[in-house]
Design a protein around this motif. Structure first.
Motif, PDB file in Angstrom:
ATOM      1  N   ARG A   1       8.207  -4.927  -0.656  1.00 23.10           N
ATOM      2  CA  ARG A   1       8.476  -6.495  -1.117  1.00 23.10           C
ATOM      3  C   ARG A   1      10.353  -6.415  -1.018  1.00 23.10           C
ATOM      4  NH1 ARG A   1       6.826  -5.817  -7.079  1.00 23.10           N
ATOM      5  NH2 ARG A   1       8.357  -4.282  -6.946  1.00 23.10           N
ATOM      6  N   ALA A   2      10.643  -7.422  -0.357  1.00 17.23           N
ATOM      7  CA  ALA A   2      12.069  -7.664  -0.478  1.00 17.23           C
ATOM      8  C   ALA A   2      12.411  -8.628  -1.496  1.00 17.23           C
ATOM      9  CB  ALA A   2      12.512  -8.586   1.055  1.00 17.23           C
ATOM     10  N   PRO A   3      13.680  -8.765  -1.989  1.00 25.83           N
ATOM     11  CA  PRO A   3      13.997  -9.673  -3.060  1.00 25.83           C
ATOM     12  C   PRO A   3      13.709 -10.932  -3.043  1.00 25.83           C
ATOM     13  CG  PRO A   3      15.894  -8.038  -2.215  1.00 25.83           C
ATOM     14  CD  PRO A   3      14.862  -8.044  -1.236  1.00 25.83           C
ATOM     15  N   ALA A   4      13.497 -11.480  -1.647  1.00 27.97           N
ATOM     16  CA  ALA A   4      13.145 -12.987  -1.731  1.00 27.97           C
ATOM     17  C   ALA A   4      11.608 -13.209  -1.704  1.00 27.97           C
ATOM     18  CB  ALA A   4      13.662 -13.538  -0.357  1.00 27.97           C
ATOM     19  N   THR A   5      10.808 -11.958  -1.619  1.00 27.96           N
ATOM     20  CA  THR A   5       9.378 -12.200  -1.198  1.00 27.96           C
ATOM     21  C   THR A   5       8.713 -12.626  -2.628  1.00 27.96           C
ATOM     22  OG1 THR A   5       9.378 -10.288   0.349  1.00 27.96           O
ATOM     23  CG2 THR A   5       7.281 -10.663  -0.798  1.00 27.96           C
ATOM     24  N   ASP A   6       8.034 -13.751  -2.412  1.00 34.48           N
ATOM     25  CA  ASP A   6       7.321 -14.382  -3.559  1.00 34.48           C
ATOM     26  C   ASP A   6       6.116 -13.618  -4.097  1.00 34.48           C
ATOM     27  OD1 ASP A   6       6.333 -17.033  -4.855  1.00 34.48           O
ATOM     28  OD2 ASP A   6       4.649 -16.226  -4.165  1.00 34.48           O
TER      29      ASP A   6
END
Length: 284
Positions: A157-162
Motif C-alpha cells: 500500500r503506497a500513501p496514495a493508494t485508495d
C-alpha cells in the motif's frame, strides 16, 4: 463487502511469473488477457503446462484444464488489452523505466475503475505511481514463484493508494486461495528485503569458503526449518533477478545490500539458476 470474482483480468508480461498469474486467475473463473511482446504461444504453453501439473496434484477440483486454458488469450502489446478490465497486473522485468512506461500506457487504455497492480519485488509503489494520472488505483501485488503453488501474496500500500482498492485486492487474494501480508510502501518491502539479505550473506559465505552450497542450505533447512535454503531459493528466483533487486536496494537502503562479486560473475556467465539449468546448483 460483497465478494466478487474479477471477471476480466489483464496481465502484462508472459514470462514464468506472468503465466502463473494468468493461470491462477483463469482457474478462479476470470477471463484473462496476457500482453506479451515476445513468443505468445510460449505463454499459452506455460499456462497449459502449469494447469497440467495442478491437475495431476488434484488442485483443480472438477475443472477441466482445457476449459480453464480457454479463458486465457494473448495480445502482442499492452495497447491490445481490452479496456473493460477489473484488474491489470504488470509483471515485466524489474526495471523502473520499463515499468513506468508500461503503467503509463496501461492507464491510457483501461477504464477509470480498473485496479492497476505491479508485481514488482523491490521498487517503491509510490515511485511507480509517478507514471499515473491517478496513483490512487495503483497497488503492489507481489506474487511468489511458482505462483500457483505459493501461498503468499505481499500486498503493498503506497500513501496514495485508495483504501477501497486495498480491500478489493485483499479479497481477490483470498478468493485465489492465498494469504496476503499487507505492508506499507518501502524499497524491498518485507519479503525481498529480508530474503535478499539472507541470500546475499549465504553467497558471501560460499565465496569465502565457509562451506559448500549444499551445506549452507542444509544448515538453514534443518537448523531453522526453512523449507528451502537461501542458495537454492536464489536459483529458483533467478540470479539475475536477485542481482537487480540487490542493486536497487543498495541505491535506496545502502551498502549492506551490495551484491557479492560471485553473484555478478555467475550472472555474467549466464548461470541464472533453474531457468538456465545452472546456478549455485545444477538443475536437470
Amino acid at each position: 463487502m460483497t465478494r466478487t470474482v474479477p471477471e476480466n483480468v489483464g496481465v502484462v508480461g508472459g514470462g514464468r511469473m506472468g503465466a502463473g498469474i494468468a493461470q491462477i486467475f483463469a482457474t478462479l473463473g476470470s477471463t484473462v488477457t496476457v500482453a506479451e511482446t515476445g513468443d505468445q504461444q510460449a505463454v499459452l504453453t506455460r499456462v497449459s503446462d502449469g494447469l497440467g501439473r495442478a491437475h495431476e496434484r488434484g488442485k483443480l477440483g472438477d475443472a477441466d484444464p482445457a476449459n480453464v486454458l480457454s479463458r486465457v488469450s494473448t495480445v502482442g502489446a499492452p495497447d491490445g488489452l481490452p479496456s473493460a478490465l477489473d484488474l491489470v497486473v504488470e509483471a515485466v522485468p524489474e526495471s523502473l523505466d520499463l515499468k513506468l512506461g508500461v503503467l503509463a500506457l496501461v492507464e491510457k487504455i483501461v477504464a477509470p475503475s480498473t485496479v492497476i497492480a505491479s508485481n514488482t519485488s523491490s521498487i517503491s509503489i509510490a515511485a511507480l505511481g509517478a507514471a499515473l494520472n491517478d496513483p490512487s488505483r495503483l497497488i503492489g501485488m507481489h506474487f511468489f514463484n511458482p505462483v500457483p503453488a505459493s501461498t503468499l501474496v505481499e500486498v503493498i500500500r503506497a500513501p496514495a493508494t485508495d483504501g477501497g482498492v486495498v480491500d478489493r485486492v485483499r479479497d481477490w487474494v483470498s478468493q485465489l486461495g492465498k494469504i496476503d501480508v499487507l505492508v506499507n510502501d518501502s524499497p524491498g518491502f518485507a519479503t525481498s528485503r529480508l530474503g535478499v539479505c539472507l541470500g546475499l550473506e549465504a553467497i558471501r559465505m560460499l565465496e569465502e569458503g565457509v562451506a559448500d552450497a549444499e551445506s549452507i542450505d542444509r544448515a538453514m533447512e534443518l537448523g531453522y526449518r526453512h523449507p528451502m535454503g537461501p542458495l537454492r531459493s536464489t536459483d529458483l528466483v533467478g540470479l539475475d533477478v536477485r542481482l537487480a533487486i540487490a542493486e536497487h536496494l543498495t541505491k535506496t537502503l545502502g551498502e549492506r545490500f551490495a551484491p557479492p562479486a560471485l553473484l555478478r560473475e555467475k550472472v555474467e556467465r549466464g548461470e541464472l539458476g533453474r531457468k538456465t539449468g545452472q546456478g549455485f546448483f545444477a538443475w536437470s
